[in-house]
Scaffold this motif. Structure first.
Motif, PDB file in Angstrom:
ATOM      1  N   PRO A 155      37.760  39.972  29.126  1.00 14.38           N
ATOM      2  CA  PRO A 155      37.149  38.780  29.712  1.00 14.38           C
ATOM      3  C   PRO A 155      37.280  37.622  28.716  1.00 14.38           C
ATOM      4  CG  PRO A 155      35.644  40.649  29.784  1.00 14.38           C
ATOM      5  CD  PRO A 155      36.805  41.048  28.929  1.00 14.38           C
ATOM      6  N   VAL A 156      37.762  36.503  29.161  1.00 18.58           N
ATOM      7  CA  VAL A 156      37.917  35.324  28.306  1.00 18.58           C
ATOM      8  C   VAL A 156      37.064  34.207  28.897  1.00 18.58           C
ATOM      9  CG1 VAL A 156      39.521  33.560  27.457  1.00 18.58           C
ATOM     10  CG2 VAL A 156      40.238  35.961  27.561  1.00 18.58           C
ATOM     11  N   ARG A 157      36.148  33.706  28.108  1.00 22.23           N
ATOM     12  CA  ARG A 157      35.281  32.609  28.547  1.00 22.23           C
ATOM     13  C   ARG A 157      35.968  31.289  28.232  1.00 22.23           C
ATOM     14  NH1 ARG A 157      31.612  32.394  31.837  1.00 22.23           N
ATOM     15  NH2 ARG A 157      30.091  31.258  30.604  1.00 22.23           N
ATOM     16  N   VAL A 158      35.999  30.398  29.195  1.00 20.58           N
ATOM     17  CA  VAL A 158      36.537  29.061  29.006  1.00 20.58           C
ATOM     18  C   VAL A 158      35.423  28.084  29.332  1.00 20.58           C
ATOM     19  CG1 VAL A 158      38.264  27.385  29.753  1.00 20.58           C
ATOM     20  CG2 VAL A 158      38.864  29.823  29.634  1.00 20.58           C
ATOM     21  N   HIS A 159      35.016  27.300  28.371  1.00 22.57           N
ATOM     22  CA  HIS A 159      33.996  26.272  28.590  1.00 22.57           C
ATOM     23  C   HIS A 159      34.717  24.939  28.707  1.00 22.57           C
ATOM     24  CE1 HIS A 159      30.935  28.819  26.072  1.00 22.57           C
ATOM     25  NE2 HIS A 159      31.239  29.379  27.222  1.00 22.57           N
ATOM     26  N   MET A 219      44.601  45.765  39.427  1.00 17.87           N
ATOM     27  CA  MET A 219      44.109  45.362  40.732  1.00 17.87           C
ATOM     28  C   MET A 219      43.656  43.910  40.668  1.00 17.87           C
ATOM     29  SD  MET A 219      41.003  47.258  42.551  1.00 17.87           S
ATOM     30  CE  MET A 219      40.669  47.123  44.209  1.00 17.87           C
ATOM     31  N   PRO A 220      44.151  43.022  41.532  1.00 20.40           N
ATOM     32  CA  PRO A 220      43.774  41.617  41.476  1.00 20.40           C
ATOM     33  C   PRO A 220      42.305  41.412  41.785  1.00 20.40           C
ATOM     34  CG  PRO A 220      45.704  41.954  42.878  1.00 20.40           C
ATOM     35  CD  PRO A 220      45.154  43.297  42.529  1.00 20.40           C
ATOM     36  N   ARG A 221      41.734  40.407  41.184  1.00 17.17           N
ATOM     37  CA  ARG A 221      40.341  40.079  41.449  1.00 17.17           C
ATOM     38  C   ARG A 221      40.235  39.369  42.792  1.00 17.17           C
ATOM     39  NH1 ARG A 221      37.126  40.251  36.789  1.00 17.17           N
ATOM     40  NH2 ARG A 221      38.310  40.568  34.915  1.00 17.17           N
ATOM     41  N   HIS A 222      39.038  39.424  43.382  1.00 12.01           N
ATOM     42  CA  HIS A 222      38.812  38.704  44.637  1.00 12.01           C
ATOM     43  C   HIS A 222      38.750  37.201  44.373  1.00 12.01           C
ATOM     44  CE1 HIS A 222      34.755  38.956  42.935  1.00 12.01           C
ATOM     45  NE2 HIS A 222      34.506  37.859  43.618  1.00 12.01           N
ATOM     46  N   ALA A 223      38.946  36.442  45.420  1.00 13.19           N
ATOM     47  CA  ALA A 223      38.834  34.988  45.279  1.00 13.19           C
ATOM     48  C   ALA A 223      37.397  34.656  44.904  1.00 13.19           C
ATOM     49  CB  ALA A 223      39.211  34.307  46.591  1.00 13.19           C
ATOM     50  N   PRO A 224      37.197  33.787  43.906  1.00 11.26           N
ATOM     51  CA  PRO A 224      35.833  33.483  43.467  1.00 11.26           C
ATOM     52  C   PRO A 224      35.029  32.795  44.566  1.00 11.26           C
ATOM     53  CG  PRO A 224      37.405  32.030  42.408  1.00 11.26           C
ATOM     54  CD  PRO A 224      38.199  33.040  43.170  1.00 11.26           C
ATOM     55  N   ARG A 225      33.788  33.180  44.637  1.00 11.21           N
ATOM     56  CA  ARG A 225      32.863  32.579  45.601  1.00 11.21           C
ATOM     57  C   ARG A 225      31.899  31.694  44.830  1.00 11.21           C
ATOM     58  NH1 ARG A 225      30.307  37.884  46.915  1.00 11.21           N
ATOM     59  NH2 ARG A 225      30.855  38.025  44.751  1.00 11.21           N
ATOM     60  N   ALA A 226      31.788  30.445  45.262  1.00  7.58           N
ATOM     61  CA  ALA A 226      30.911  29.492  44.586  1.00  7.58           C
ATOM     62  C   ALA A 226      29.771  29.092  45.504  1.00  7.58           C
ATOM     63  CB  ALA A 226      31.698  28.252  44.169  1.00  7.58           C
ATOM     64  N   ALA A 263      45.943  35.094  39.245  1.00  9.36           N
ATOM     65  CA  ALA A 263      47.081  35.892  38.798  1.00  9.36           C
ATOM     66  C   ALA A 263      46.696  37.075  37.919  1.00  9.36           C
ATOM     67  CB  ALA A 263      48.056  34.999  38.032  1.00  9.36           C
ATOM     68  N   VAL A 264      45.523  37.035  37.337  1.00  9.92           N
ATOM     69  CA  VAL A 264      45.124  38.065  36.369  1.00  9.92           C
ATOM     70  C   VAL A 264      44.875  39.401  37.056  1.00  9.92           C
ATOM     71  CG1 VAL A 264      43.241  38.759  34.823  1.00  9.92           C
ATOM     72  CG2 VAL A 264      44.199  36.486  34.668  1.00  9.92           C
ATOM     73  N   GLN A 265      45.328  40.436  36.373  1.00  5.77           N
ATOM     74  CA  GLN A 265      45.042  41.791  36.823  1.00  5.77           C
ATOM     75  C   GLN A 265      44.315  42.515  35.701  1.00  5.77           C
ATOM     76  OE1 GLN A 265      48.639  43.678  38.092  1.00  5.77           O
ATOM     77  NE2 GLN A 265      48.832  42.401  39.891  1.00  5.77           N
ATOM     78  N   ASP A 266      43.407  43.411  36.081  1.00  4.74           N
ATOM     79  CA  ASP A 266      42.696  44.195  35.075  1.00  4.74           C
ATOM     80  C   ASP A 266      43.625  45.281  34.547  1.00  4.74           C
ATOM     81  OD1 ASP A 266      40.272  42.844  35.223  1.00  4.74           O
ATOM     82  OD2 ASP A 266      39.593  44.019  36.931  1.00  4.74           O
ATOM     83  N   THR A 267      43.907  45.214  33.248  1.00  7.79           N
ATOM     84  CA  THR A 267      44.708  46.249  32.588  1.00  7.79           C
ATOM     85  C   THR A 267      44.030  46.575  31.271  1.00  7.79           C
ATOM     86  OG1 THR A 267      46.098  44.734  31.299  1.00  7.79           O
ATOM     87  CG2 THR A 267      46.826  45.224  33.570  1.00  7.79           C
TER      88      THR A 267
END
Length: 196
Positions: free
Chosen positions: A180-184, A1-8, A171-175
């Motif tokens: 979860p990948v953190r990008v700093h 299921m695609p994630r929602h658009a991020p809210r900032a 584009a990511v879907q939960d499978t």
């Protein structure tokens, strides 16, 4: 299921003053990472008293950082969730040059807390590096680069990297294969090294 658009949530001087507190930032981070929780759950997770977490959650709610989770809780239990996926400051110069010294101090504290949290996350991953499957060890990265750029080029680089991250997020879907990948992303100018 695609994630929602991020809210900032874009920070202004008042909301920066509200969020620039170590426990408040940790509470908000925990809600974003682990999902809705009660003040008691958060107190246990963060090693704080439930009185402190409850107080600071209410303060975060005043400024719209957190909200009640309507899908959980009872009359006795108040569940909180993050109202936004991220916070950002559009104009750090405005905050740095602000007439109120409290705002300037809040910016410094906020930035230092973010940097400290990034360092802690990286150290935690490296401490458990051997426990990850080889494919995840190979997919991780710890690198740095020094580029000769103008301020405009540096801003463009950051914007392009943010755009790439946004593409992957959309584009990511939960499978079963995803984690979860953190990008700093840290980009900052350094003065040139003095010669000899």
């Amino acid at each position: 299921m695609p994630r929602h658009a991020p809210r900032a949530q874009r920070l202004d001087a008042q909301s920066l003053l509200a969020i620039a507190h170590p426990l408040r930032m940790r509470l908000l981070g925990a809600l974003r990472e682990h999902g809705p929780a009660t003040a008691s759950h958060l107190a246990e997770r963060l090693g704080e008293s439930s009185g402190a977490t409850s107080y600071h959650l209410r303060q975060l709610a005043v400024f719209g950082f957190v909200e009640d989770d309507p899908d959980r809780g009872t009359g006795r239990e108040r569940w909180w969730r993050s109202a936004y996926d991220s916070t950002l400051i559009d104009d750090t110069s405005e905050m740095l040059d602000h007439a109120d010294p409290r705002v300037r101090g809040a910016l410094h504290l906020y930035q230092q807390e973010v940097a400290a949290h990034h360092a802690l996350e990286q150290a935690s991953f490296l401490g458990s590096f051997h426990e990850w499957p080889a494919q995840w060890r190979e997919a991780s990265d710890l690198s740095d680069f020094t580029l000769q750029l103008t301020a405009r080029q540096a801003q463009e680089l950051v914007e392009r990297l943010h755009a790439v991250i946004a593409e992957y997020r959309a584009a990511v879907q939960d499978t079963e294969e995803t984690q979860p990948v953190r990008v700093h992303l840290h980009a900052f100018p350094r003065p040139p090294e003095p010669l000899g």
